[in-house]
Scaffold this motif. Structure first.
Motif, PDB file in Angstrom:
ATOM      1  N   ASP A   9      -4.462   8.236   8.834  1.00  0.00           N
ATOM      2  CA  ASP A   9      -5.794   7.678   8.572  1.00  0.00           C
ATOM      3  C   ASP A   9      -5.907   6.982   7.216  1.00  0.00           C
ATOM      4  O   ASP A   9      -7.013   6.628   6.795  1.00  0.00           O
ATOM      5  CB  ASP A   9      -6.849   8.786   8.675  1.00  0.00           C
ATOM      6  CG  ASP A   9      -7.084   9.221  10.113  1.00  0.00           C
ATOM      7  OD1 ASP A   9      -6.807   8.413  11.024  1.00  0.00           O
ATOM      8  OD2 ASP A   9      -7.517  10.366  10.327  1.00  0.00           O
ATOM      9  N   VAL A  10      -4.786   6.778   6.523  1.00  0.00           N
ATOM     10  CA  VAL A  10      -4.851   5.967   5.310  1.00  0.00           C
ATOM     11  C   VAL A  10      -5.106   4.512   5.695  1.00  0.00           C
ATOM     12  O   VAL A  10      -4.990   4.131   6.869  1.00  0.00           O
ATOM     13  CB  VAL A  10      -3.542   6.048   4.485  1.00  0.00           C
ATOM     14  CG1 VAL A  10      -3.245   7.468   4.069  1.00  0.00           C
ATOM     15  CG2 VAL A  10      -2.363   5.436   5.243  1.00  0.00           C
ATOM     16  N   THR A  11      -5.456   3.698   4.735  1.00  0.00           N
ATOM     17  CA  THR A  11      -5.436   2.249   4.938  1.00  0.00           C
ATOM     18  C   THR A  11      -4.232   1.707   4.185  1.00  0.00           C
ATOM     19  O   THR A  11      -3.946   2.123   3.056  1.00  0.00           O
ATOM     20  CB  THR A  11      -6.725   1.582   4.443  1.00  0.00           C
ATOM     21  OG1 THR A  11      -6.942   1.939   3.075  1.00  0.00           O
ATOM     22  CG2 THR A  11      -7.907   2.021   5.267  1.00  0.00           C
ATOM     23  N   LEU A  12      -3.526   0.814   4.829  1.00  0.00           N
ATOM     24  CA  LEU A  12      -2.278   0.279   4.279  1.00  0.00           C
ATOM     25  C   LEU A  12      -2.500  -1.089   3.647  1.00  0.00           C
ATOM     26  O   LEU A  12      -3.280  -1.909   4.156  1.00  0.00           O
ATOM     27  CB  LEU A  12      -1.222   0.152   5.369  1.00  0.00           C
ATOM     28  CG  LEU A  12      -0.671   1.443   5.974  1.00  0.00           C
ATOM     29  CD1 LEU A  12       0.313   1.127   7.088  1.00  0.00           C
ATOM     30  CD2 LEU A  12      -0.004   2.299   4.903  1.00  0.00           C
ATOM     31  N   GLY A  13      -1.768  -1.327   2.577  1.00  0.00           N
ATOM     32  CA  GLY A  13      -1.665  -2.654   1.994  1.00  0.00           C
ATOM     33  C   GLY A  13      -0.251  -3.153   2.160  1.00  0.00           C
ATOM     34  O   GLY A  13       0.715  -2.423   1.901  1.00  0.00           O
ATOM     35  N   ALA A  14      -0.094  -4.388   2.633  1.00  0.00           N
ATOM     36  CA  ALA A  14       1.228  -4.973   2.853  1.00  0.00           C
ATOM     37  C   ALA A  14       1.490  -6.037   1.800  1.00  0.00           C
ATOM     38  O   ALA A  14       0.804  -7.059   1.767  1.00  0.00           O
ATOM     39  CB  ALA A  14       1.327  -5.578   4.248  1.00  0.00           C
ATOM     40  N   LEU A  35      -5.977  -1.059  10.230  1.00  0.00           N
ATOM     41  CA  LEU A  35      -5.080  -0.123   9.554  1.00  0.00           C
ATOM     42  C   LEU A  35      -4.424  -0.809   8.357  1.00  0.00           C
ATOM     43  O   LEU A  35      -4.387  -0.264   7.246  1.00  0.00           O
ATOM     44  CB  LEU A  35      -4.011   0.384  10.523  1.00  0.00           C
ATOM     45  CG  LEU A  35      -2.910   1.265   9.924  1.00  0.00           C
ATOM     46  CD1 LEU A  35      -3.487   2.544   9.334  1.00  0.00           C
ATOM     47  CD2 LEU A  35      -1.859   1.600  10.979  1.00  0.00           C
ATOM     48  N   VAL A  36      -3.871  -2.005   8.577  1.00  0.00           N
ATOM     49  CA  VAL A  36      -3.331  -2.813   7.479  1.00  0.00           C
ATOM     50  C   VAL A  36      -4.482  -3.686   6.991  1.00  0.00           C
ATOM     51  O   VAL A  36      -4.746  -4.760   7.536  1.00  0.00           O
ATOM     52  CB  VAL A  36      -2.135  -3.664   7.935  1.00  0.00           C
ATOM     53  CG1 VAL A  36      -1.505  -4.377   6.742  1.00  0.00           C
ATOM     54  CG2 VAL A  36      -1.090  -2.801   8.646  1.00  0.00           C
ATOM     55  N   SER A  37      -5.188  -3.212   5.977  1.00  0.00           N
ATOM     56  CA  SER A  37      -6.470  -3.818   5.615  1.00  0.00           C
ATOM     57  C   SER A  37      -6.402  -4.718   4.394  1.00  0.00           C
ATOM     58  O   SER A  37      -7.327  -5.484   4.152  1.00  0.00           O
ATOM     59  CB  SER A  37      -7.510  -2.724   5.371  1.00  0.00           C
ATOM     60  OG  SER A  37      -7.137  -1.917   4.276  1.00  0.00           O
ATOM     61  N   PHE A  38      -5.316  -4.636   3.619  1.00  0.00           N
ATOM     62  CA  PHE A  38      -5.236  -5.480   2.424  1.00  0.00           C
ATOM     63  C   PHE A  38      -3.779  -5.823   2.151  1.00  0.00           C
ATOM     64  O   PHE A  38      -2.877  -5.304   2.806  1.00  0.00           O
ATOM     65  CB  PHE A  38      -5.901  -4.805   1.215  1.00  0.00           C
ATOM     66  CG  PHE A  38      -5.233  -3.525   0.751  1.00  0.00           C
ATOM     67  CD1 PHE A  38      -4.457  -3.507  -0.395  1.00  0.00           C
ATOM     68  CD2 PHE A  38      -5.404  -2.333   1.451  1.00  0.00           C
ATOM     69  CE1 PHE A  38      -3.864  -2.322  -0.833  1.00  0.00           C
ATOM     70  CE2 PHE A  38      -4.820  -1.148   1.022  1.00  0.00           C
ATOM     71  CZ  PHE A  38      -4.043  -1.144  -0.128  1.00  0.00           C
ATOM     72  N   GLY A  39      -3.563  -6.709   1.181  1.00  0.00           N
ATOM     73  CA  GLY A  39      -2.212  -7.137   0.841  1.00  0.00           C
ATOM     74  C   GLY A  39      -2.062  -8.637   0.920  1.00  0.00           C
ATOM     75  O   GLY A  39      -3.023  -9.377   1.170  1.00  0.00           O
ATOM     76  N   THR A  40      -0.835  -9.104   0.720  1.00  0.00           N
ATOM     77  CA  THR A  40      -0.569 -10.541   0.706  1.00  0.00           C
ATOM     78  C   THR A  40       0.924 -10.790   0.834  1.00  0.00           C
ATOM     79  O   THR A  40       1.742  -9.876   0.660  1.00  0.00           O
ATOM     80  CB  THR A  40      -1.101 -11.172  -0.598  1.00  0.00           C
ATOM     81  OG1 THR A  40      -1.066 -12.593  -0.491  1.00  0.00           O
ATOM     82  CG2 THR A  40      -0.282 -10.741  -1.804  1.00  0.00           C
ATOM     83  N   ASP A  41       1.262 -12.015   1.151  1.00  0.00           N
ATOM     84  CA  ASP A  41       2.660 -12.464   1.167  1.00  0.00           C
ATOM     85  C   ASP A  41       2.908 -13.207  -0.132  1.00  0.00           C
ATOM     86  O   ASP A  41       2.334 -14.260  -0.367  1.00  0.00           O
ATOM     87  CB  ASP A  41       2.894 -13.370   2.373  1.00  0.00           C
ATOM     88  CG  ASP A  41       4.322 -13.901   2.459  1.00  0.00           C
ATOM     89  OD1 ASP A  41       5.123 -13.599   1.549  1.00  0.00           O
ATOM     90  OD2 ASP A  41       4.625 -14.618   3.417  1.00  0.00           O
TER      91      ASP A  41
END
Length: 882
Positions: free
Chosen positions: A231-236, A178-184
């Protein structure tokens, strides 16, 4: 390259500046600057000039923003260094790094550390998320019923990160999750002042981002809800450490990183008072919107400040600012315990434990002691208890909510030995209380009104009510939704009001944000109910995803127009009752969004709002365009619904009034070029709108008038365009009064003035630290301003042999500006510069007696004209170096 005078004024640092306002604190990082380049070439000279004298905080190698933020090492010489670097040909813009406070929603309830307890339900089925009240309020339930769930849409969440280990948030991070992309972008230890240490793990350790993420996309869970677009994909994109603030350089980088990672919607429940679209973070977000990505940003939680308190980056051009309305059905999650009357059977009841401290309920079985048997009493335990009150230490004390604070009641109970305390509510449901400042209270909580009444009725009959309490972390949970008759559907009293200082309509729309149940980090309890525009914003992002999916169109302007013109304007509510007129546009924008109507609208109205500006800049005609995209001819009736005029300023005052602002039942009138039109399929028509400001409005109080142009079609369509204008002159209104500057201690967060002539003994040049008591050069702005300049005037003779060069700014001859001047893009209210003796030319002022002369530029002012500056002179103070 020709630079504006405003750009030149940016070259001075704003070290120590504090913009205060209801929990929002905006500070400047000493020696930290953002440099935007003309392009990604020809930067060698920039790094040559840097010459190892600074470290890189963030790199901006993005399509829409190229540059770098740096932390200069020599804080005694950083302004001079920054000025030289800003003049290089490669540099397009330079800004100081400012800090935005972490979001501050109200925590209503948090689950126990056992995050997935056994759950019973009441008034809601945990297997039917379509009953979730916030979704029904904005028609998300209807879109989900038609199969629109956001599948394939990428939504980036810029926040404290996301606890992707949470089962309802997917349980993993990366491809297929669900949380498929992103970065710290910052690391756990980032506070805002230190250099970010990025990594690839955006896991949340603060809580806010996980709650936001659940509002958008929570999966099925024991609490019976899902996210608005599950059903979205989340970026954090994590921009906060576990504690602290976030630099605008980090926020700019996060937005651009999300944009280049392919996010189709970007949402951030972050902000602070400004009201100026030129603020650099707002500029960066507006560029992304212009590039085709809708950006939702919370309007802010400073509603108590009244009109003209817009927040950045929500105040950016075409950035979708989201206000909050209260939930129509407030969720309460009860921890189940039991009671018995005399020796009768055990009966289940639910309580809401205290929010912090006072949680020692485990194994407590004690009789109830009611302080009064009057279930209508308004001030139970608000005064010291009678002398004949028995020792309460071996009882659970029952107290009715109302009148005074929970802490006052707890203090009076504790004074008679009470250790265990339950409040019973005055309405259905219950809430979490905080009595942690009363250490004598071992355990506290609240039960609903009917439970308290049942117990008191038994006690009246001479019976004993004994409670057997179950600890929060072991208790079975029961969820209940209570009808919110007082404020359900009304604009939340905490939601920040617009417009911007240049009269842009903000917010544009509203969404449920009060008492929203969602996910929370597993380590912090797993689930929580929070209130704030922080909650309204992600639900709007979910609605944007569904509408865009249904229409196969992500155009930000189209989506803004659809959501604003199909929204339902709400009646005004001051927190106590509803009135018979609509809430002003500056509080709610177009109104409460209706996602299903927006998704399937065949009549398109544009623009999303109309601003007729103030009296000086009055626009006598605006236009709306009506387009019929259906397959049939439609006839439309066009009308007008005004609302009351609200005063910005307090009566007989030059200062803004707090909420609720005074309203006058005087309305604008509107003449329309056509009141009925028939539009063939596929055609459009433009309608002229001619407003006449309301009569009988006191222009000196800056009366904001507003209303809605209504469009009702024979096809069943019902749409409206919000409009606003201002009776009065923003340009002529005084933004700074002569008496509104003073000297305070830098460690005094309340900025209390010190006595005239106070002597400050401060560390030697370059040695001041954050805990040293320095003179705080304080100024209180009546209204916002783009620039506040401070000049230091030496009142005593300089030390023998000291050569001083004086400078002149209009009529003020000074030795220079303190490091920290000028202050830029300021909202109204108090702000200060903590002064270590350093000047903007990197020299230090000699010891002596000074005053500060503040100049604040009027709204719509020309900084080259003397008459466009308001002036205030502080009392005298003296500095000595240790």
């Amino acid at each position: 390259m020709v630079r504006s005078a405003l750009f030149v004024s940016l070259l001075a640092t704003i070290t120590g500046a504090i913009a205060r306002g209801s929990g929002h604190t905006s500070k400047i990082v000493p020696g930290a600057y953002i440099f935007e380049f003309e392009n990604d070439h020809d930067t060698a000279e920039f790094y040559k000039q840097l010459n190892g004298e600074g470290s890189t905080r963030m790199k901006f190698d993005y399509k829409l923003f190229k540059g770098v933020s740096v932390q200069l090492k020599d804080l005694s010489n950083h302004e001079d260094k920054a000025q030289k670097m800003a003049q290089l040909p490669a540099v397009k813009n330079m800004w100081p790094v400012t800090l935005i406070q972490a979001p501050n929603p109200k925590v209503e309830w948090v689950a126990g550390t056992n995050s997935l307890p056994a759950l019973q339900s009441r008034d809601v089925s945990p297997t039917d998320p379509s009953n979730f009240p916030p979704h029904k309020m904005v028609q998300i339930d209807k879109l989900q019923a038609k199969g629109y769930t956001g599948k394939g849409v990428k939504v980036a969440v810029i926040d404290t990160g996301i606890d992707y280990t949470h089962p309802a948030l997917g349980g993993c991070f990366g491809a297929g999750c669900l949380v498929s992309f992103g970065t710290d972008l910052v690391g756990d230890d980032y506070s805002g002042f230190n250099t970010p240490v990025p990594d690839n793990d955006p896991k949340d350790c603060a809580g806010h981002g996980s709650h936001v993420a659940g509002i958008i996309a929570a999966q099925k869970n024991p609490y019976g809800f899902t996210g608005g677009a599950p059903d979205v994909t989340l970026g954090a994109y994590r921009v906060f450490g576990c504690e602290g603030q976030a630099g605008n350089d980090v926020l700019i980088a996060a937005y651009n990183k999300a944009f280049e990672d392919g996010a189709q919607i970007i949402t951030a429940s972050i902000g602070g008072p400004s009201g100026w679209a030129e603020e650099p973070w707002a500029v960066a977000v507006a560029r992304i919107v212009s590039a085709g990505v809708p950006c939702t940003v919370s309007a802010g939680n400073d509603g108590d400040h009244g009109l003209f308190y817009a927040s950045t980056a929500a105040n950016g051009k075409k950035v979708l600012a989201v206000a909050s309305v209260d939930n129509e059905n407030i969720p309460t999650v009860f921890s189940l315990s039991s009671y018995k009357i005399d020796s009768g059977a055990d009966t289940k009841f639910g309580y809401v434990p205290a929010s912090k401290g006072a949680d020692g309920w485990k194994g407590v079985t004690k009789p109830v002691y009611a302080l009064t048997l009057d279930t209508t009493i308004a001030d139970d335990a608000c005064s010291p208890l009678p002398d004949n009150t028995p020792d309460l230490s071996d009882h659970i004390v029952l107290v009715r909510r109302g009148s005074c604070t929970f802490v006052q009641k707890a203090q009076n109970v504790a004074a008679k030995g009470g250790k265990y305390l339950l409040y019973y509510n005055t309405i259905a449901g219950a809430l979490s209380v905080d009595v942690s400042t009363v250490p004598q209270i071992t355990a506290a909580g609240m039960v609903e009104d009917s439970t308290g009444a049942t117990w008191i009725a038994a006690i009246k009959d001479g019976k004993t009510v004994t409670l057997s309490m179950v600890d929060l972390n072991e208790a079975t949970k029961q969820i209940q939704f209570s009808n919110n008759k007082a404020t359900g559907g009304a604009l939340s009293t905490y939601t920040s009001w617009g417009p911007t200082w240049e009269m842009d309509v903000k917010p544009q729309i509203s969404s449920p944000g009060g008492n929203i149940l969602s996910t929370y980090p597993v380590a912090l309890g797993g689930y929580a109910t929070l209130s704030g525009t922080s909650m309204a914003c992600p639900l709007t992002a979910a609605a944007v995803a569904l509408v865009a999916q249904a229409r196969s169109n992500f155009d930000p302007t189209l989506l803004e127009n659809l959501l604003a013109t199909t929204a339902n304007p709400q009646l005004f509510n001051d927190g106590a009752k509803f009135y018979d007129f609509l809430a002003p546009v500056a509080q709610q924008g177009g109104g409460l969004i209706q996602a299903y109507d927006a998704a399937f609208a065949t009549t398109l109205l544009s623009p999303s709002s109309l601003s007729f500006n103030d009296t000086d800049h009055f626009v006598s005609k605006r236009q709306i365009t009506l387009k019929n995209t259906s397959k049939n001819r439609v006839t439309y009736k066009i009308g007008h619904v005004p609302t009351d005029t609200f005063y910005t300023l307090a009566n007989s005052s030059g200062y803004a009034a707090p909420f609720p602002n005074d309203a006058v039942a005087s309305h604008a009138s509107v003449r329309l070029s056509q009141q009925q039109v028939t539009v063939p399929a596929g055609r459009s028509i433009t309608i002229d709108v001619f407003p006449t400001p309301p009569r009988g409005v006191d222009a000196k109080r800056l009366g904001l008038w507003s209303g809605y142009i209504t469009v009702n079609g024979t096809d069943g369509s019902h749409l409206s365009v919000p409009y606003q204008g201002l009776t009065g002159s923003l340009r002529k209104q005084q933004v700074l009064f002569p008496e509104d500057s003073w000297i305070s201690n830098s460690t005094d967060t309340k900025l209390n003035p010190v006595a005239n002539g106070t002597v400050f003994t401060i560390p030697g040049p370059g040695n001041a630290g954050p805990t040293d008591i320095l003179p705080a050069l304080a100024v209180n702005l009546a209204l916002g301003t783009r620039i506040v300049r401070a000049d230091l005037v030496l009142l005593s003779a300089p030390p023998h042999g000291t050569k001083i060069k004086t400078k002149k700014f209009f009529d003020t001859t000074s030795i220079g500006q303190p490091s920290g001047s000028p202050l830029l893009w300021q909202s109204r209210g108090p702000t200060s510069i903590s002064w270590s003796g350093e000047l903007t030319d990197n020299k230090f002022a000699p010891p002596g007696t000074y005053k500060v002369v503040f100049h604040a530029l009027r709204i719509f002012g020309n900084e080259k004209k003397k008459e466009d500056w308001y002036v205030s002179e502080s009392p005298a103070f003296t500095i000595k170096y240790a």
